[in-house]
Design a protein around this motif. Structure first.
Motif, PDB file in Angstrom:
ATOM      1  N   UNK A 122      -6.023  -5.886  11.151  1.00  0.00           N
ATOM      2  CA  UNK A 122      -5.202  -6.568  10.135  1.00  0.00           C
ATOM      3  C   UNK A 122      -5.579  -6.163   8.707  1.00  0.00           C
ATOM      4  N   UNK A 123      -6.875  -6.037   8.437  1.00  0.00           N
ATOM      5  CA  UNK A 123      -7.269  -5.618   7.082  1.00  0.00           C
ATOM      6  C   UNK A 123      -6.767  -4.219   6.782  1.00  0.00           C
ATOM      7  N   UNK A 124      -6.931  -3.288   7.713  1.00  0.00           N
ATOM      8  CA  UNK A 124      -6.500  -1.914   7.480  1.00  0.00           C
ATOM      9  C   UNK A 124      -4.979  -1.855   7.295  1.00  0.00           C
ATOM     10  N   UNK A 125      -4.282  -2.699   8.006  1.00  0.00           N
ATOM     11  CA  UNK A 125      -2.823  -2.759   7.842  1.00  0.00           C
ATOM     12  C   UNK A 125      -2.475  -3.210   6.432  1.00  0.00           C
ATOM     13  N   UNK A 126      -3.172  -4.236   5.958  1.00  0.00           N
ATOM     14  CA  UNK A 126      -2.971  -4.730   4.594  1.00  0.00           C
ATOM     15  C   UNK A 126      -3.299  -3.644   3.582  1.00  0.00           C
ATOM     16  N   UNK A 127      -4.416  -2.954   3.778  1.00  0.00           N
ATOM     17  CA  UNK A 127      -4.812  -1.915   2.824  1.00  0.00           C
ATOM     18  C   UNK A 127      -3.802  -0.773   2.795  1.00  0.00           C
ATOM     19  N   UNK A 128      -3.337  -0.368   3.938  1.00  0.00           N
ATOM     20  CA  UNK A 128      -2.339   0.714   3.987  1.00  0.00           C
ATOM     21  C   UNK A 128      -1.046   0.298   3.277  1.00  0.00           C
ATOM     22  N   UNK A 129      -0.648  -0.952   3.472  1.00  0.00           N
ATOM     23  CA  UNK A 129       0.556  -1.447   2.799  1.00  0.00           C
ATOM     24  C   UNK A 129       0.350  -1.481   1.286  1.00  0.00           C
ATOM     25  N   UNK A 130      -0.853  -1.842   0.851  1.00  0.00           N
ATOM     26  CA  UNK A 130      -1.174  -1.821  -0.583  1.00  0.00           C
ATOM     27  C   UNK A 130      -1.134  -0.403  -1.128  1.00  0.00           C
ATOM     28  N   UNK A 131      -1.601   0.549  -0.346  1.00  0.00           N
ATOM     29  CA  UNK A 131      -1.570   1.954  -0.755  1.00  0.00           C
ATOM     30  C   UNK A 131      -0.132   2.428  -0.937  1.00  0.00           C
ATOM     31  N   UNK A 132       0.744   2.069  -0.016  1.00  0.00           N
ATOM     32  CA  UNK A 132       2.159   2.415  -0.140  1.00  0.00           C
ATOM     33  C   UNK A 132       2.740   1.793  -1.409  1.00  0.00           C
ATOM     34  N   UNK A 133       2.432   0.520  -1.639  1.00  0.00           N
ATOM     35  CA  UNK A 133       2.976  -0.181  -2.800  1.00  0.00           C
ATOM     36  C   UNK A 133       2.492   0.454  -4.103  1.00  0.00           C
ATOM     37  N   UNK A 134       1.228   0.842  -4.144  1.00  0.00           N
ATOM     38  CA  UNK A 134       0.696   1.493  -5.347  1.00  0.00           C
ATOM     39  C   UNK A 134       1.301   2.879  -5.531  1.00  0.00           C
ATOM     40  N   UNK A 135       1.423   3.623  -4.433  1.00  0.00           N
ATOM     41  CA  UNK A 135       2.014   4.961  -4.502  1.00  0.00           C
ATOM     42  C   UNK A 135       3.471   4.891  -4.960  1.00  0.00           C
ATOM     43  N   UNK A 136       4.183   3.849  -4.531  1.00  0.00           N
ATOM     44  CA  UNK A 136       5.589   3.692  -4.899  1.00  0.00           C
ATOM     45  C   UNK A 136       5.758   3.427  -6.387  1.00  0.00           C
ATOM     46  N   UNK A 137       4.699   2.992  -7.071  1.00  0.00           N
ATOM     47  CA  UNK A 137       4.783   2.735  -8.509  1.00  0.00           C
ATOM     48  C   UNK A 137       4.985   4.025  -9.306  1.00  0.00           C
ATOM     49  N   UNK A 138       4.908   5.176  -8.642  1.00  0.00           N
ATOM     50  CA  UNK A 138       5.226   6.445  -9.301  1.00  0.00           C
ATOM     51  C   UNK A 138       6.696   6.552  -9.672  1.00  0.00           C
ATOM     52  N   UNK A 139       7.536   5.702  -9.079  1.00  0.00           N
ATOM     53  CA  UNK A 139       8.988   5.770  -9.322  1.00  0.00           C
ATOM     54  C   UNK A 139       9.323   5.186 -10.689  1.00  0.00           C
ATOM     55  N   UNK A 140       9.018   5.936 -11.728  1.00  0.00           N
ATOM     56  CA  UNK A 140       9.263   5.462 -13.090  1.00  0.00           C
ATOM     57  C   UNK A 140       9.659   6.636 -13.978  1.00  0.00           C
TER      58      UNK A 140
END
Length: 294
Positions: free
Chosen positions: A99-117
């Motif tokens: 569960x923690x690794x799933x959360x961390x991976x989702x956070x990584x996706x969310x941070x990476x998606x912040x490039x859309x600017x």
């Protein structure tokens, strides 16, 4: 976060680019930018912060051009692209071993998606070239373990969205939070500002069907405390966590440091400019997962 000297040309150049999206008439561009210059001359000081100045700039330009949104078409294109990338992001998160690794991976996706600017000075972004690039899994700093402890047993979570397109990929983190039985309140802009997500993007992304409710905060760059609805401000301290996406939210909310409001804010962003990178003490371009109690 207070302005640095280099914020001034960045703020102004973004205003210039917005005028180019709205008209080809050079006289109108100059007239609009003169109004922006006047505001900057009055408001730009060492005590100002970029999110507030960006809000004032965009209101001037929006008012001058009759309320038109300079990023309207780019936001639609960003959503369409992100929807194509969403299965890759979901597959990446689904392969987590805990569960923690799933959360961390989702956070990584969310941070990476912040490039859309778009239109950050010195930051080259081309929508057609954007890829998630999830091979690198580095977050600097990486406070995902601390954030996970706050949400693993559910509770109230506010999710302050940032950009269109990005909000599509935020669905993977929202999905994980819902698996933890969290009550997720999504917060978007009530009117156009930059390429930030609005209710229109909530609908286009489908994220509204995943969260418990959607709130709006007007047309500010980031969550500007003085302009935010009282009902939201009063609720943030009751939440287990407030996820704050992007640089605008970082610029605005760090102005609350020292106020002892008891708000746990989890910033997920890409440091696309030097002042943000210096403030967080990371390299420009790094992905941050930063937990602060404000």
């Amino acid at each position: 976060m207070k302005v640095a000297a280099e914020c001034l040309p960045c703020l102004f150049e973004r205003g210039y680019r917005e005028t180019t999206y709205l008209t080809e008439n050079e006289r109108l561009r100059i007239e609009a930018l003169r109004k922006v210059l006047k505001m900057m001359a009055e408001e730009f000081s060492g005590e100002a912060y970029p999110a507030k100045l960006g809000t004032l700039r965009d209101r001037i330009i929006k008012d001058f051009f009759g309320g038109r949104d300079p990023y309207a078409e780019m936001k639609k294109s960003s959503n369409r692209l992100a929807l194509k990338l969403l299965p890759e992001a979901e597959n990446f998160v689904s392969k987590a071993g805990s569960p923690y690794e799933k959360f961390r991976r989702a956070c990584l996706v969310a941070a990476r998606a912040n490039a859309l600017e778009f239109d950050v000075k010195g930051y080259r972004f081309h929508l057609e070239d954007f890829k998630l690039s999830l091979r690198s899994r580095v977050l600097t700093p990486d406070h995902t373990r601390k954030a996970y402890r706050l949400v693993k047993n559910g509770g109230l979570v506010f999710y302050l969205a940032d950009n269109a397109g990005e909000i599509v990929l935020d669905k993977v983190l929202v999905s994980v939070l819902k698996e933890f039985k969290a009550e997720v309140v999504l917060v978007v802009k009530g009117g156009p500002v930059l390429n930030d997500a609005t209710l229109e993007d909530v609908k286009a992304s489908g994220i509204g069907e995943m969260v418990d409710r959607v709130e709006t905060i007007g047309d500010t760059v980031g969550f500007i405390w003085d302009e935010a609805p009282a009902r939201l401000k009063n609720s943030l301290s009751e939440a287990k966590l407030t996820v704050a996406k992007g640089m605008g939210n970082y610029e605005a909310l760090t102005e609350l440091e020292g106020e002892n409001l008891g708000i746990n804010v989890f910033f997920l962003l890409r440091a696309k400019c030097n002042p943000i990178a210096r403030s967080i003490k990371i390299k420009r371009g790094a992905l941050a997962a930063l937990l602060k109690t404000l």
